[in-house]
Design an enzyme around this catalytic site. Structure first.
Site, mmCIF file in Angstrom:
data_model
loop_
_atom_site.group_PDB
_atom_site.id
_atom_site.type_symbol
_atom_site.label_atom_id
_atom_site.label_comp_id
_atom_site.label_asym_id
_atom_site.label_seq_id
_atom_site.Cartn_x
_atom_site.Cartn_y
_atom_site.Cartn_z
ATOM 1 N N ASN A 152 -1.184 8.499 1.038
ATOM 2 C CA ASN A 152 -1.232 10.547 0.542
ATOM 3 C C ASN A 152 -2.230 10.974 1.553
ATOM 4 O O ASN A 152 -2.552 10.066 1.628
ATOM 5 C CB ASN A 152 -1.388 10.497 -1.031
ATOM 6 C CG ASN A 152 -0.704 11.761 -1.576
ATOM 7 O OD1 ASN A 152 -1.392 12.637 -1.294
ATOM 8 N ND2 ASN A 152 0.221 11.304 -2.359
ATOM 9 N N ASN B 83 0.925 -1.555 -0.079
ATOM 10 C CA ASN B 83 0.181 0.187 0.114
ATOM 11 C C ASN B 83 1.070 1.006 0.289
ATOM 12 O O ASN B 83 1.938 1.203 0.890
ATOM 13 C CB ASN B 83 -1.167 -0.081 0.872
ATOM 14 C CG ASN B 83 -0.223 -0.082 2.674
ATOM 15 O OD1 ASN B 83 0.678 -1.196 2.690
ATOM 16 N ND2 ASN B 83 -1.174 0.248 3.368
ATOM 17 N N CYS C 163 -10.829 -3.514 -4.307
ATOM 18 C CA CYS C 163 -9.589 -4.544 -4.822
ATOM 19 C C CYS C 163 -10.490 -5.627 -5.934
ATOM 20 O O CYS C 163 -9.543 -6.594 -6.445
ATOM 21 C CB CYS C 163 -8.117 -4.880 -3.708
ATOM 22 S SG CYS C 163 -7.785 -3.367 -3.250
ATOM 23 N N CYS D 50 -10.429 -5.089 0.217
ATOM 24 C CA CYS D 50 -11.450 -3.940 0.060
ATOM 25 C C CYS D 50 -12.321 -4.169 -0.934
ATOM 26 O O CYS D 50 -12.338 -5.010 -2.263
ATOM 27 C CB CYS D 50 -10.856 -2.656 0.472
ATOM 28 S SG CYS D 50 -10.394 -2.418 -0.740
ATOM 29 N N GLU E 205 -3.579 -4.298 -3.163
ATOM 30 C CA GLU E 205 -3.671 -5.564 -3.878
ATOM 31 C C GLU E 205 -3.576 -4.353 -5.511
ATOM 32 O O GLU E 205 -3.801 -5.271 -6.382
ATOM 33 C CB GLU E 205 -4.509 -6.325 -3.764
ATOM 34 C CG GLU E 205 -4.947 -7.284 -2.806
ATOM 35 C CD GLU E 205 -5.712 -6.046 -1.128
ATOM 36 O OE1 GLU E 205 -4.765 -4.970 -1.287
ATOM 37 O OE2 GLU E 205 -5.959 -6.739 -0.423
ATOM 38 N N TYR F 251 -5.921 11.466 1.300
ATOM 39 C CA TYR F 251 -6.099 9.752 2.058
ATOM 40 C C TYR F 251 -6.528 9.064 -0.005
ATOM 41 O O TYR F 251 -5.737 8.751 -0.294
ATOM 42 C CB TYR F 251 -7.075 9.827 2.769
ATOM 43 C CG TYR F 251 -6.206 10.013 3.919
ATOM 44 C CD1 TYR F 251 -5.144 10.624 4.015
ATOM 45 C CD2 TYR F 251 -7.555 10.418 5.521
ATOM 46 C CE1 TYR F 251 -4.553 10.845 5.251
ATOM 47 C CE2 TYR F 251 -6.407 10.433 5.802
ATOM 48 C CZ TYR F 251 -5.472 11.264 6.811
ATOM 49 O OH TYR F 251 -4.853 10.832 7.723
HETATM 50 N N1 THU Z 1 -4.634 -1.543 2.632
HETATM 51 C C1 THU Z 1 -5.048 -2.725 1.168
HETATM 52 O O1 THU Z 1 -3.273 -2.106 0.881
HETATM 53 N N2 THU Z 1 -4.963 -3.532 0.882
HETATM 54 C C2 THU Z 1 -6.149 -4.024 1.640
HETATM 55 O O2 THU Z 1 -6.851 -4.973 1.806
HETATM 56 C C3 THU Z 1 -6.895 -2.757 2.763
HETATM 57 C C4 THU Z 1 -6.077 -2.213 2.901
HETATM 58 C C5 THU Z 1 -4.378 0.019 2.892
HETATM 59 C C6 THU Z 1 -5.394 0.649 2.715
HETATM 60 C C7 THU Z 1 -5.141 2.053 3.490
HETATM 61 O O3 THU Z 1 -3.351 2.026 3.338
HETATM 62 C C8 THU Z 1 -4.954 0.930 4.719
HETATM 63 O O4 THU Z 1 -4.292 -0.337 4.072
HETATM 64 C C9 THU Z 1 -5.368 1.049 5.911
HETATM 65 O O5 THU Z 1 -7.085 0.809 5.325
#
Ligand code: THU
Length: 155
Positions: free
Chosen positions: A64, A61, A114, A111, A74, A67
């Site tokens: 920024n 992830n 994704c 999420c 993913e 947000y």
């Molecule tokens: N996030 C991911 O990279 N993948 C997920 O499956 C769930 C959430 C990230 C988004 C954000 O940078 C952080 O996790 C907190 O939500």
């Protein structure tokens, strides 16, 4: 009125039950968490993809200060894989997360955005994408994104 029942089969595994490639993908996803840029959430997520040419691609992830401009692990991995190897299907995606000095106990769940991108990648190459969601306590394996996004938007 009739009702439709939607069911999803999730295999709940221990790490030792994974095959060799599944273990590699989990390790690559865990290792990718170390390079996440997550100064706002402090939640480091890593994703590892196995492509049909046997390439393993990782992403994490990238946040920024504005947000919504950030991106999940993913999608970082999938968009990079599709940009570098546009003719290769994705066989498997593994996801892991690190928070509060440890990997999460529970499996990390992608999420909705994704899921939509995984779904489109699966549809684009017409090949099921296996999903491995790592948690220290247990690991979820789902055979296709349809299990996580059964009623996907599709024109
Ligand atoms: N996030 C991911 O990279 N993948 C997920 O499956 C769930 C959430 C990230 C988004 C954000 O940078 C952080 O996790 C907190 O939500």
């Amino acid at each position: 009125m009739k009702s439709l029942n939607i069911t999803t089969k999730i295999r709940v595994c221990d790490y030792i039950e994974l095959n060799k490639m599944e273990k590699i993908l989990v390790e690559v996803a865990k290792e990718a968490t170390t390079r996440a840029y997550s100064p706002y959430s402090h939640f480091q997520v890593g994703a590892a993809l196995l492509l049909t040419n046997q390439e393993v691609i990782s992403g994490n992830n990238q946040e920024n200060i504005a947000y919504p401009s950030g991106l999940c692990a993913e999608r970082t991995a999938l968009f990079y894989a599709n940009s570098k190897f546009p003719t290769e299907a994705v066989d498997t995606i593994a996801v892991a997360a690190f928070c509060n000095d440890d990997y999460t106990t529970e499996p990390v769940i992608p999420c909705g955005a994704c899921r939509q991108v995984i779904w489109e990648t699966q549809n684009r190459y017409n090949r099921p994408i296996q999903i491995i969601l790592y948690g220290k306590k247990e690991i979820y394996i789902i055979d296709s994104i349809s299990g996580l996004l059964p009623l996907a938007f599709n024109r």
